[in-house]
Design a protein around this motif. Sequence first.
Motif, PDB file in Angstrom:
ATOM      1  N   GLY A  94       0.659  -1.173   0.017  1.00 23.93           N
ATOM      2  CA  GLY A  94      -0.006   0.136   0.109  1.00 23.93           C
ATOM      3  C   GLY A  94       1.063   1.298  -0.028  1.00 23.93           C
ATOM      4  N   GLU A  95       2.255   1.257  -0.055  1.00 22.73           N
ATOM      5  CA  GLU A  95       2.915   2.547  -0.204  1.00 22.73           C
ATOM      6  C   GLU A  95       2.889   2.920  -1.469  1.00 22.73           C
ATOM      7  N   ASP A  96       3.101   4.303  -1.623  1.00 23.19           N
ATOM      8  CA  ASP A  96       3.313   4.893  -2.856  1.00 23.19           C
ATOM      9  C   ASP A  96       4.825   5.200  -2.638  1.00 23.19           C
ATOM     10  N   VAL A  97       5.308   4.687  -4.008  1.00 24.57           N
ATOM     11  CA  VAL A  97       7.148   5.057  -3.914  1.00 24.57           C
ATOM     12  C   VAL A  97       7.409   5.856  -5.438  1.00 24.57           C
ATOM     13  N   ARG A  98       8.630   6.657  -5.050  1.00 21.46           N
ATOM     14  CA  ARG A  98       9.048   7.570  -6.222  1.00 21.46           C
ATOM     15  C   ARG A  98      10.600   7.473  -5.877  1.00 21.46           C
ATOM     16  N   TRP A  99      11.448   7.652  -7.154  1.00 20.17           N
ATOM     17  CA  TRP A  99      12.424   7.602  -7.186  1.00 20.17           C
ATOM     18  C   TRP A  99      13.070   8.939  -7.769  1.00 20.17           C
ATOM     19  N   LEU A 100      14.253   9.326  -7.503  1.00 20.65           N
ATOM     20  CA  LEU A 100      14.642  10.649  -7.762  1.00 20.65           C
ATOM     21  C   LEU A 100      16.345  10.304  -7.911  1.00 20.65           C
ATOM     22  N   SER A 101      16.745  10.719  -9.209  1.00 23.48           N
ATOM     23  CA  SER A 101      17.996  10.664  -9.568  1.00 23.48           C
ATOM     24  C   SER A 101      18.874  11.665  -8.475  1.00 23.48           C
ATOM     25  N   ARG A 102      19.950  11.379  -8.074  1.00 26.52           N
ATOM     26  CA  ARG A 102      20.774  12.085  -7.290  1.00 26.52           C
ATOM     27  C   ARG A 102      21.188  13.369  -7.960  1.00 26.52           C
ATOM     28  N   ARG A 103      21.285  13.279  -9.196  1.00 31.29           N
ATOM     29  CA  ARG A 103      21.801  14.518 -10.150  1.00 31.29           C
ATOM     30  C   ARG A 103      20.717  15.632  -9.950  1.00 31.29           C
ATOM     31  N   ASN A 104      19.211  15.348  -9.720  1.00 31.04           N
ATOM     32  CA  ASN A 104      18.385  16.368  -9.584  1.00 31.04           C
ATOM     33  C   ASN A 104      18.249  16.713  -8.461  1.00 31.04           C
ATOM     34  N   THR A 105      19.361  16.808  -7.469  1.00 30.71           N
ATOM     35  CA  THR A 105      18.988  16.882  -6.013  1.00 30.71           C
ATOM     36  C   THR A 105      19.739  18.262  -5.509  1.00 30.71           C
ATOM     37  N   THR A 106      20.578  18.698  -6.345  1.00 40.21           N
ATOM     38  CA  THR A 106      21.768  19.712  -6.032  1.00 40.21           C
ATOM     39  C   THR A 106      21.033  20.774  -5.409  1.00 40.21           C
ATOM     40  N   GLY A 107      19.708  21.352  -5.928  1.00 38.63           N
ATOM     41  CA  GLY A 107      19.251  22.549  -5.294  1.00 38.63           C
ATOM     42  C   GLY A 107      18.267  22.168  -4.205  1.00 38.63           C
ATOM     43  N   LEU A 108      18.095  21.097  -3.753  1.00 40.04           N
ATOM     44  CA  LEU A 108      17.436  20.738  -2.522  1.00 40.04           C
ATOM     45  C   LEU A 108      18.333  20.776  -1.185  1.00 40.04           C
ATOM     46  N   SER A 109      17.448  20.943   0.032  1.00 37.44           N
ATOM     47  CA  SER A 109      18.236  21.087   1.032  1.00 37.44           C
ATOM     48  C   SER A 109      17.857  19.655   1.785  1.00 37.44           C
ATOM     49  N   LEU A 110      18.693  18.806   1.987  1.00 40.42           N
ATOM     50  CA  LEU A 110      18.248  17.498   2.510  1.00 40.42           C
ATOM     51  C   LEU A 110      19.237  17.093   3.745  1.00 40.42           C
ATOM     52  N   PRO A 111      18.691  16.461   4.719  1.00 37.86           N
ATOM     53  CA  PRO A 111      19.392  15.738   5.723  1.00 37.86           C
ATOM     54  C   PRO A 111      20.296  14.836   5.420  1.00 37.86           C
ATOM     55  N   GLY A 112      21.386  14.602   6.356  1.00 42.35           N
ATOM     56  CA  GLY A 112      22.319  13.738   5.692  1.00 42.35           C
ATOM     57  C   GLY A 112      22.114  12.352   6.129  1.00 42.35           C
TER      58      GLY A 112
END
Length: 169
Positions: A94-112
């Motif tokens: 029942g989960e909804d799952v998405r994928w994101l290429s690391r290349r497309n994360t440069t402009g995002l602030s993300l926890p480590g």
Amino acid sequence: MPAPTFEELFRACHRTAVHLESRDAYMKSDPVFVDWQAGQTIDPAERWGSWLSIVSEAVSRGVEVRRARIVSVPVSEYIRFEYDVTAGLNIAAGEDVRWLSRRNTTGLSLPGNDFWVFDSSLVYVNHFDGEGEPTEPELTEDPEIVKLCGAAFEAVWSVATPHAEFEPY
């Protein structure tokens, strides 16, 4: 009083459980991964029955369960394994799952660290050693951390590709 277990946190969840994964490999010693590498067919119900039960029970209570995975492309062997079992495990539960290429994360602030946010009020931080083996998790209700993790998840989710459309190969 001891901290609640992950299963207890999931079972106590009422509205949302969101998970951000950002590593290219986890627990390479996992027997299921080793069997997959050897070409064995993986039956999620047999291998992860308790996970399927926990998530499907939460979804049946109306909990929205979403998972976003940040991955390097081309993907690692471990991520190919995760991709191969996602439909029969996560989505079947029942989960909804998405994928994101690391290349497309440069402009995002993300926890480590990888994390779960439960009901927008509690963060369960997953810690791993250098080999991808889990270490002691961390639990926090700190409003700033909850806000940061919730915003990071939503930022990834908004630009990530749904599982059915993602091409890892």
